[in-house]
Design a protein around this motif. Structure first.
Motif, PDB file in Angstrom:
ATOM      1  N   ILE A   1      49.228  38.717  41.088  1.00  0.00           N
ATOM      2  CA  ILE A   1      50.255  37.684  41.167  1.00  0.00           C
ATOM      3  C   ILE A   1      51.156  37.690  39.931  1.00  0.00           C
ATOM      4  O   ILE A   1      52.361  37.481  40.037  1.00  0.00           O
ATOM      5  N   ASP A   2      50.581  37.956  38.760  1.00  0.00           N
ATOM      6  CA  ASP A   2      51.360  37.907  37.517  1.00  0.00           C
ATOM      7  C   ASP A   2      52.228  39.149  37.289  1.00  0.00           C
ATOM      8  O   ASP A   2      52.865  39.285  36.262  1.00  0.00           O
ATOM      9  N   GLY A   3      52.225  40.078  38.259  1.00  0.00           N
ATOM     10  CA  GLY A   3      53.054  41.270  38.159  1.00  0.00           C
ATOM     11  C   GLY A   3      52.354  42.474  37.558  1.00  0.00           C
ATOM     12  O   GLY A   3      52.917  43.565  37.543  1.00  0.00           O
ATOM     13  N   THR A   4      51.146  42.289  37.051  1.00  0.00           N
ATOM     14  CA  THR A   4      50.408  43.421  36.496  1.00  0.00           C
ATOM     15  C   THR A   4      49.732  44.214  37.613  1.00  0.00           C
ATOM     16  O   THR A   4      49.492  43.699  38.706  1.00  0.00           O
TER      17      THR A   4
ATOM     18  N   GLY B   1      40.146  32.194  55.382  1.00  0.00           N
ATOM     19  CA  GLY B   1      41.397  32.923  55.208  1.00  0.00           C
ATOM     20  C   GLY B   1      41.962  32.917  53.805  1.00  0.00           C
ATOM     21  O   GLY B   1      43.066  33.408  53.585  1.00  0.00           O
ATOM     22  N   THR B   2      41.229  32.384  52.835  1.00  0.00           N
ATOM     23  CA  THR B   2      41.765  32.286  51.473  1.00  0.00           C
ATOM     24  C   THR B   2      41.836  33.628  50.749  1.00  0.00           C
ATOM     25  O   THR B   2      42.519  33.738  49.734  1.00  0.00           O
TER      26      THR B   2
ATOM     27  N   PHE C   1      47.788  37.643  47.298  1.00  0.00           N
ATOM     28  CA  PHE C   1      48.634  36.497  47.623  1.00  0.00           C
ATOM     29  C   PHE C   1      48.318  35.315  46.721  1.00  0.00           C
ATOM     30  O   PHE C   1      49.153  34.486  46.450  1.00  0.00           O
ATOM     31  N   SER C   2      47.036  35.170  46.335  1.00  0.00           N
ATOM     32  CA  SER C   2      46.665  34.018  45.495  1.00  0.00           C
ATOM     33  C   SER C   2      45.495  34.372  44.616  1.00  0.00           C
ATOM     34  O   SER C   2      44.868  35.371  44.760  1.00  0.00           O
TER      35      SER C   2
END
Length: 102
Positions: free
Chosen positions: A9-12, A46-47, A101-102
């Motif tokens: 998520i943080d782009g790494t 679904g998490t 996604f999360s």
């Protein structure tokens, strides 16, 4: 052994080894990558939804979607045709990219 390129998520991006005998959610957790998984791998919450892709679209890099996973993805409005899967139900057998996604 297959390698997974995890896009966080943080782009790494992190490169980790995969085993076709271990679910993707457990591979990520073992590598210290945080991923939600409320139901404990039963395809009920679904998490742990992720998107999978591969540079070589001619190879099969993950197991087929089970009816239970397909039902959960459908109720979530997810898009399996675009590579969206539940990490708890996915087993990686070839190099691929995983987008969290999360």
């Amino acid at each position: 052994m297959a390698e997974i390129r995890v896009h966080q998520i943080d782009g790494t991006t992190v490169l980790i080894p995969a085993s076709p005998a271990v679910s993707l959610v457990n591979i990520l957790l073992s590598a210290g990558i945080s991923i939600h998984h409320r139901c404990g791998g039963k395809a009920e919450c679904g998490t742990c939804r992720v998107r999978l892709s591969s540079a070589n679209q001619n190879i099969r890099f993950a197991n087929a979607i089970s009816p239970k996973e397909a039902q959960r993805l459908e109720t979530m409005g997810a898009h399996p045709e675009d590579g969206e899967r539940l990490a708890c139900q996915t087993y990686i057998s070839a190099d691929c990219d995983v987008h969290l996604f999360s």
